[in-house]
Design a protein around this motif. Structure first.
Motif: not given
Lengths: 127, 188
Positions: A31, A29, A37, A97, A4
């Motif tokens: 996942s 963003l 995210f 992502l 990440w």
């Protein structure tokens, strides 16, 4: 192993799109399995639902291209009368992502896509 | 031309929807699996994020089009994408897992309104003979939501078991009392 990006770094990248590209309302963003995210928005919105839909659209796009032997997914564009949604994967993260950018109708598609590409490149490992 | 019937599979992540369609489909199934990035990764490597699709030839009874939906509540919108024309739903439960009942509770909480309007069959999967207490708990959970449906123990990879589910849905359609929904009721 999922890698990440740093959330603060990612938020800065999103902020550059929202403030630097005219007409952009939301940058997020998500996942690959549909969870938000980080998220920057100039308008109200449901980050959870957009993340899930981003994941579904991306997966369907990849599936359609695979069925048609049309290669890897580069980006997705969903354009309506009042807005457009651009989805671009962050390179080098094994599809972890996806960047979703929602823009108003007046926003220029080329600029939105260009900012989106700059953003995901900035988030790629080693950038 | 034989009739086409559309079946929609719902259920918790890991209930067996993707496996079922992959095992039964006469064509290469369309899948949208991605690697899990949350706690679900402890139980399974990948999860469906849009849909699974397959086709199963029933001979003179026509063709079944099989749609599997993601199990997580956040993908609830996919039901709106696929529901038109569905003859009914198959609710899959992992009867071999301690989390199966929790998964069913989540599925019912998400889809109770849709299940009240359509025929559906509750299918206990992954266990050849689930304990009576498990079955009774499942039926009680349905009743708590004001739902009524037949409960079948199936191997979701078995063509004959799915054919039985199809026949059960046909019986429900013929004898049940469901509102007629625009563009639905399967067939053609």
């Amino acid at each position: 192993m999922n890698r990440w990006p740093d959330p603060d770094h990612a938020l800065q990248a999103l902020a550059r799109i929202v403030s630097g590209c005219e007409g952009v309302q939301i940058a997020m963003l998500a996942s690959r399995d549909g969870r938000p995210f980080v998220w920057r928005s100039a308008v109200a919105g449901d980050s959870g639902k957009l993340a899930a839909m981003t994941s579904s659209l991306t997966a369907l796009g990849r599936t359609v291209l695979r069925e048609l032997n049309a290669g890897e997914l580069d980006h997705l564009l969903v354009e309506g009368q009042d807005g457009k949604l651009v989805l671009v994967g962050v390179p080098g993260l094994d599809g972890l992502l996806v960047l979703a950018v929602l823009a108003e109708r007046r926003a220029r598609l080329g600029l939105v896509l260009g900012h989106a590409r700059m953003c995901v490149r900035a988030l790629a490992p080693g950038a | 031309m034989n009739a086409c019937h559309k079946l929609v599979f719902i259920g918790e992540p890991g209930a067996g929807k993707t496996t079922c369609i992959a095992a039964l489909s006469d064509i290469a199934p369309v899948t949208t699996d991605v690697g899990c990035t949350d706690d679900l990764a402890r139980r399974k490597a990948s999860t469906t994020v849009a849909l699974d699709y397959g086709e199963m030839d029933l001979g003179e009874q026509g063709m079944l089009r099989l749609y599997g939906l993601p199990g997580q509540e956040r993908f609830r919108f996919m039901f709106d994408v696929v529901r038109d024309g569905a003859m009914g739903l198959v609710v899959l439960v992992d009867a071999a897992s301690a989390q199966g009942l929790d998964g069913l509770a989540g599925t019912l909480a998400t889809y109770a309104d849709e299940l009240r309007q359509r025929p559906f069959v509750l299918c206990l999967n992954k266990h050849p003979d689930p304990p009576m207490a498990f079955r009774e708990r499942c039926m009680a959970m349905l009743r708590d939501q004001g739902l009524v449906a037949p409960l079948l123990v199936i191997d979701a990879r078995s063509r004959s078991d799915l054919a039985q589910v199809f026949r059960m849905l046909c019986l429900l359609l013929d004898h049940g009392d469901y509102p007629v929904l625009d563009g639905e009721r399967g067939g053609a």
